[in-house]
Enzyme design. Structure first.
Site, short mmCIF file in Angstrom:
data_model
loop_
_atom_site.label_atom_id
_atom_site.label_comp_id
_atom_site.label_asym_id
_atom_site.label_seq_id
_atom_site.Cartn_x
_atom_site.Cartn_y
_atom_site.Cartn_z
N CYS A 123 -3.96 -4.61 0.01
CA CYS A 123 -3.48 -3.39 -0.66
C CYS A 123 -4.13 -3.18 -2.03
O CYS A 123 -4.09 -2.08 -2.56
CB CYS A 123 -1.97 -3.44 -0.79
SG CYS A 123 -1.40 -4.87 -1.72
N HIS A 150 7.38 -1.22 -0.42
CA HIS A 150 6.24 -0.40 -0.86
C HIS A 150 5.86 0.54 0.32
O HIS A 150 4.81 0.38 0.95
CB HIS A 150 5.07 -1.30 -1.23
CG HIS A 150 4.03 -0.65 -2.10
ND1 HIS A 150 4.09 0.68 -2.47
CD2 HIS A 150 2.90 -1.14 -2.66
CE1 HIS A 150 3.04 0.96 -3.23
NE2 HIS A 150 2.30 -0.12 -3.36
N GLN A 157 2.39 2.39 0.47
CA GLN A 157 1.29 1.51 0.86
C GLN A 157 1.27 1.34 2.38
O GLN A 157 0.21 1.40 3.02
CB GLN A 157 1.43 0.15 0.18
CG GLN A 157 0.30 -0.82 0.49
CD GLN A 157 -1.03 -0.34 -0.08
OE1 GLN A 157 -1.12 -0.06 -1.26
NE2 GLN A 157 -2.05 -0.24 0.76
N ARG A 181 -4.38 5.96 0.57
CA ARG A 181 -3.17 6.15 -0.22
C ARG A 181 -3.01 7.64 -0.53
O ARG A 181 -1.94 8.21 -0.40
CB ARG A 181 -3.24 5.35 -1.53
CG ARG A 181 -3.10 3.84 -1.39
CD ARG A 181 -1.74 3.43 -0.87
NE ARG A 181 -0.65 3.95 -1.67
CZ ARG A 181 -0.17 3.35 -2.78
NH1 ARG A 181 -0.68 2.21 -3.17
NH2 ARG A 181 0.84 3.88 -3.44
N ARG A 193 8.16 3.84 -9.78
CA ARG A 193 7.79 2.43 -9.56
C ARG A 193 8.66 1.60 -10.48
O ARG A 193 8.56 1.70 -11.70
CB ARG A 193 6.31 2.18 -9.85
CG ARG A 193 5.95 0.70 -9.91
CD ARG A 193 4.48 0.43 -9.93
NE ARG A 193 3.87 0.70 -8.64
CZ ARG A 193 2.65 0.28 -8.28
NH1 ARG A 193 1.91 -0.41 -9.13
NH2 ARG A 193 2.17 0.57 -7.10
N ASP A 209 -2.20 -10.25 0.53
CA ASP A 209 -1.88 -9.63 -0.76
C ASP A 209 -1.88 -10.74 -1.80
O ASP A 209 -1.93 -11.92 -1.45
CB ASP A 209 -0.50 -8.96 -0.67
CG ASP A 209 -0.14 -8.15 -1.91
OD1 ASP A 209 -1.02 -7.91 -2.76
OD2 ASP A 209 1.05 -7.77 -2.03
N1 CP Z 1 -1.66 -1.03 -4.01
C1 CP Z 1 -1.12 -0.51 -5.12
O1 CP Z 1 0.06 -0.14 -5.15
O2 CP Z 1 -1.99 -0.39 -6.16
P1 CP Z 1 -1.56 -0.10 -7.67
O3 CP Z 1 -0.66 -1.24 -8.11
O4 CP Z 1 -2.86 -0.07 -8.44
O5 CP Z 1 -0.84 1.21 -7.73
#
Ligand code: CP
Length: 319
Positions: free
Chosen positions: A271, A135, A138, A299, A108, A231
């Site tokens: 998300c 992403h 997701q 997820r 990430r 979001d």
């Molecule tokens: N939706 C998502 O990626 O959650 P986090 O940022 O908690 O990993």
């Protein structure tokens, strides 16, 4: 013996997948959900996933960690100044080192180019756990959740309300298009996806003959859709724009009035994490149309399918 079409590959963007591969991953996730945990723990026995986090995470970290443990493998996490790619060392050198220890790398990072450099030098699959541009994990969970709810994806209509240019919106829209879902964006001109992106979505839809349109009216965008998605207004790493985004997106809140514009059977998706009272009201996110915690659970299931497809020949999972 079935050979996974994804064996050894990386997933940096949804468009790294074909429509068939996306469908295969979703079908695999649904199959896996039906396999008792006692029968799953040998599937990735002895395999290691390294996870690098430059930004905070709850769902991504825990869902990957629990998911690979359920498959018999293990995850190792490094975060913050434990790695500092790009300043302490090049992403290429980090990738070449990590590939000697692990079977896959999840990262990430805000910087998508850094992610591409890491993947380019890695001899093991690299998974994008969220970058400024995409992403994909997701999006896999989102499509899995929609498919479970409606039994199909083709022909559905989805509205994304809010910042139509952010990473979640763009990956979701790409995955939806590949699966034959038509998309509307409800967003101000400042947060509208480009015409080129909308045209690309129609192209991704291929023979499905989908539509991809953007409206400044959120009610118009949500009219009679099957899925309403939003979001947070400002993504991680863009905190300098919080006030500007809040002003621009104030009238794009998903509230009870907006949900009434959607089809009666419509579901609400987010998300997470959510900023309640900003992009969504408590009444909607806690309401009967909300599937946000099914999404969060998925997820894990979608990522388990992804890990299996990247790391094994999928023997025993003829789909
Ligand atoms: N939706 C998502 O990626 O959650 P986090 O940022 O908690 O990993």
């Amino acid at each position: 013996m079935p050979v996974s079409p994804l064996l050894g590959r990386s997933l940096l963007r949804v468009t790294d997948l074909t429509a068939v591969e996306l469908n295969t991953l979703l079908s695999l996730a649904i199959r896996l959900k039906g396999v008792p945990l006692r029968d799953q723990f040998t599937l990735l026995r002895g395999r290691t996933l390294i996870m690098l986090f430059e930004q905070p995470s709850l769902r991504t970290r825990v869902s990957f960690e629990v998911g690979i443990a359920q498959l018999g493998g293990q995850a190792i996490v490094a975060s913050g100044d434990e790695f500092m790619l790009g300043s302490r060392e090049s992403p290429e050198d980090a990738a070449r080192s990590l590939a000697r220890y692990a079977d896959a790398i999840m990262i990430r990072t805000y910087n998508h180019q850094l992610l591409e450099r890491l993947a380019g030098a890695s001899t093991v699959p690299v998974i994008n756990g969220l970058s400024q541009q995409a992403h994909p994990c997701q999006a896999l969970a989102d499509l899995l959740t929609i498919r479970e709810r409606f039994g199909t994806l083709e022909g559905l209509r989805l509205a994304y309300i809010g910042d139509g240019r952010n990473n979640v919106a763009q990956s979701l829209a790409e995955a939806a298009a590949l699966a034959g879902v038509s998309i509307t964006f409800g967003c101000p001109a400042t947060h509208r996806p480009s015409d080129a992106f909308l045209a690309k979505l129609v192209q991704l839809g291929g023979a499905h003959d989908i539509t991809a349109r953007a409206f400044t009216s959120p009610i118009r965008a949500a009219k009679e859709v099957d899925v309403v998605y939003t979001d947070i207004w400002t993504s991680m790493g863009d905190e300098q724009y919080i006030e500007r985004n809040a002003a621009a997106l104030l009238s794009y809140q998903v509230n009870e009035k907006l949900m009434r514009a959607a089809a009666k059977h419509a579901i609400f998706m987010h998300c997470l994490p959510a900023h309640r009272g900003e992009e969504v009201t408590d009444g909607v996110i806690d309401g009967i149309q909300s599937v946000v915690f099914d999404q969060a659970e998925n997820r894990m299931h979608a990522q388990k399918a992804l890990l299996l497809a990247l790391l094994t020949d999928l023997r025993g999972f003829e789909l």
